[in-house]
Motif scaffolding. Sequence first.
Motif, PDB file in Angstrom:
ATOM      1  N   LEU A   5       0.832  -1.209   0.000  1.00 53.79           N
ATOM      2  CA  LEU A   5       0.000   0.000   0.000  1.00 53.79           C
ATOM      3  C   LEU A   5       0.864   1.255   0.000  1.00 53.79           C
ATOM      4  O   LEU A   5       0.536   2.248  -0.654  1.00 53.79           O
ATOM      5  CB  LEU A   5      -0.937  -0.010   1.214  1.00 53.79           C
ATOM      6  CG  LEU A   5      -2.047  -1.061   1.192  1.00 53.79           C
ATOM      7  CD1 LEU A   5      -2.823  -1.036   2.502  1.00 53.79           C
ATOM      8  CD2 LEU A   5      -2.982  -0.835   0.000  1.00 53.79           C
ATOM      9  N   TRP A   6       1.973   1.232   0.748  1.00 55.30           N
ATOM     10  CA  TRP A   6       2.905   2.363   0.771  1.00 55.30           C
ATOM     11  C   TRP A   6       3.462   2.622  -0.620  1.00 55.30           C
ATOM     12  O   TRP A   6       3.501   3.757  -1.092  1.00 55.30           O
ATOM     13  CB  TRP A   6       4.033   2.079   1.767  1.00 55.30           C
ATOM     14  CG  TRP A   6       5.290   2.874   1.563  1.00 55.30           C
ATOM     15  CD1 TRP A   6       6.381   2.495   0.835  1.00 55.30           C
ATOM     16  CD2 TRP A   6       5.585   4.181   2.075  1.00 55.30           C
ATOM     17  NE1 TRP A   6       7.346   3.474   0.854  1.00 55.30           N
ATOM     18  CE2 TRP A   6       6.886   4.525   1.611  1.00 55.30           C
ATOM     19  CE3 TRP A   6       4.900   5.083   2.861  1.00 55.30           C
ATOM     20  CZ2 TRP A   6       7.498   5.737   1.924  1.00 55.30           C
ATOM     21  CZ3 TRP A   6       5.510   6.305   3.175  1.00 55.30           C
ATOM     22  CH2 TRP A   6       6.780   6.613   2.712  1.00 55.30           C
ATOM     23  N   PHE A   7       3.879   1.539  -1.280  1.00 55.89           N
ATOM     24  CA  PHE A   7       4.455   1.677  -2.620  1.00 55.89           C
ATOM     25  C   PHE A   7       3.408   2.200  -3.606  1.00 55.89           C
ATOM     26  O   PHE A   7       3.695   3.078  -4.420  1.00 55.89           O
ATOM     27  CB  PHE A   7       5.006   0.327  -3.086  1.00 55.89           C
ATOM     28  CG  PHE A   7       5.838   0.403  -4.322  1.00 55.89           C
ATOM     29  CD1 PHE A   7       7.189   0.694  -4.239  1.00 55.89           C
ATOM     30  CD2 PHE A   7       5.280   0.203  -5.577  1.00 55.89           C
ATOM     31  CE1 PHE A   7       7.973   0.776  -5.385  1.00 55.89           C
ATOM     32  CE2 PHE A   7       6.052   0.280  -6.722  1.00 55.89           C
ATOM     33  CZ  PHE A   7       7.404   0.571  -6.625  1.00 55.89           C
ATOM     34  N   ILE A   8       2.203   1.681  -3.520  1.00 57.47           N
ATOM     35  CA  ILE A   8       1.128   2.130  -4.403  1.00 57.47           C
ATOM     36  C   ILE A   8       0.801   3.601  -4.150  1.00 57.47           C
ATOM     37  O   ILE A   8       0.591   4.376  -5.090  1.00 57.47           O
ATOM     38  CB  ILE A   8      -0.124   1.255  -4.220  1.00 57.47           C
ATOM     39  CG1 ILE A   8       0.137  -0.164  -4.737  1.00 57.47           C
ATOM     40  CG2 ILE A   8      -1.329   1.860  -4.941  1.00 57.47           C
ATOM     41  CD1 ILE A   8      -0.989  -1.141  -4.449  1.00 57.47           C
ATOM     42  N   ALA A   9       0.789   3.990  -2.881  1.00 58.52           N
ATOM     43  CA  ALA A   9       0.484   5.376  -2.529  1.00 58.52           C
ATOM     44  C   ALA A   9       1.539   6.323  -3.092  1.00 58.52           C
ATOM     45  O   ALA A   9       1.206   7.383  -3.661  1.00 58.52           O
ATOM     46  CB  ALA A   9       0.386   5.527  -1.016  1.00 58.52           C
ATOM     47  N   LEU A  10       2.810   5.961  -2.962  1.00 60.61           N
ATOM     48  CA  LEU A  10       3.879   6.800  -3.520  1.00 60.61           C
ATOM     49  C   LEU A  10       3.749   6.918  -5.034  1.00 60.61           C
ATOM     50  O   LEU A  10       3.871   8.012  -5.601  1.00 60.61           O
ATOM     51  CB  LEU A  10       5.248   6.211  -3.176  1.00 60.61           C
ATOM     52  CG  LEU A  10       5.770   6.392  -1.751  1.00 60.61           C
ATOM     53  CD1 LEU A  10       7.124   5.729  -1.613  1.00 60.61           C
ATOM     54  CD2 LEU A  10       5.875   7.868  -1.392  1.00 60.61           C
ATOM     55  N   SER A  11       3.513   5.797  -5.681  1.00 68.01           N
ATOM     56  CA  SER A  11       3.370   5.807  -7.142  1.00 68.01           C
ATOM     57  C   SER A  11       2.168   6.641  -7.563  1.00 68.01           C
ATOM     58  O   SER A  11       2.214   7.362  -8.563  1.00 68.01           O
ATOM     59  CB  SER A  11       3.223   4.376  -7.666  1.00 68.01           C
ATOM     60  OG  SER A  11       4.340   3.585  -7.329  1.00 68.01           O
ATOM     61  N   ALA A  12       1.080   6.560  -6.777  1.00 62.97           N
ATOM     62  CA  ALA A  12      -0.126   7.325  -7.098  1.00 62.97           C
ATOM     63  C   ALA A  12       0.123   8.815  -6.969  1.00 62.97           C
ATOM     64  O   ALA A  12      -0.383   9.623  -7.763  1.00 62.97           O
ATOM     65  CB  ALA A  12      -1.272   6.901  -6.189  1.00 62.97           C
ATOM     66  N   ILE A  13       0.914   9.210  -5.969  1.00 56.84           N
ATOM     67  CA  ILE A  13       1.243  10.634  -5.800  1.00 56.84           C
ATOM     68  C   ILE A  13       2.028  11.142  -7.006  1.00 56.84           C
ATOM     69  O   ILE A  13       1.743  12.210  -7.551  1.00 56.84           O
ATOM     70  CB  ILE A  13       2.042  10.847  -4.499  1.00 56.84           C
ATOM     71  CG1 ILE A  13       1.137  10.613  -3.281  1.00 56.84           C
ATOM     72  CG2 ILE A  13       2.626  12.260  -4.453  1.00 56.84           C
ATOM     73  CD1 ILE A  13       1.885  10.580  -1.970  1.00 56.84           C
ATOM     74  N   VAL A  14       3.029  10.360  -7.427  1.00 56.84           N
ATOM     75  CA  VAL A  14       3.832  10.763  -8.589  1.00 56.84           C
ATOM     76  C   VAL A  14       2.962  10.815  -9.846  1.00 56.84           C
ATOM     77  O   VAL A  14       3.032  11.760 -10.632  1.00 56.84           O
ATOM     78  CB  VAL A  14       5.013   9.789  -8.795  1.00 56.84           C
ATOM     79  CG1 VAL A  14       5.794  10.165 -10.046  1.00 56.84           C
ATOM     80  CG2 VAL A  14       5.919   9.800  -7.576  1.00 56.84           C
TER      81      VAL A  14
END
Length: 206
Positions: A5-14
């Motif tokens: 979820l952390w990785f997905i959240a970071l990617s979503a922000i970018v």
Amino acid sequence: MRLVLWFIALSAIVLGTWLLWGGAWEESFSLAGSVAWLERAGPWAWAAGIGLLAADLLLPVPGTVVMSALGYVYGAVIGGLVAAAGSITAGLCGYGVGRLIGERAARKLLGDGDFEKGKLLFARGGGWMVALSRALPIVPEAVSCTAGLVRMPFGRFLVSLICGSLPVGFLYAWIGAAGREAPGWALAFSLLVPALLWLPAKKLLQ
């Protein structure tokens, strides 16, 4: 699960940043626009290029276009070195952001189980992820920040970052120096070479 979820959240922000402002930035930083921007920096064009590539951590900067512009301005060799330095700087900034979150806070964020899994994952296979991610959009920022968050050993991170950044930097600088658009095989090349570089680097680290 929290690590994913952390990785997905970071990617979503970018990705969200790209969707909001990417179009305007792409117009400003086409190859011709990037060359003009660098030339306005005069003798500090190299520093401006590194700064732009490092800013890709937060802003929708088309990194491969900036690398090509550096090749156009400085030639394939010097431009490649500057482009690789910019990519390495961006990766180090992302790693630093992850490390700024203290280990106690990182464990609360991910949970002890996911933190330990992430730490083990990046200690073992993180080199591949870091090296191969430098050629891809969106993913490099998330990978670098996550590597810092789970405390991937810095030496291992740096070597894998260099393995990924050098081929990408020199490839796109060469494309820019030749005055060409990036060919279709460029992505495959910039994934294959980092993988080949990481194989002996991994053995040396061990």
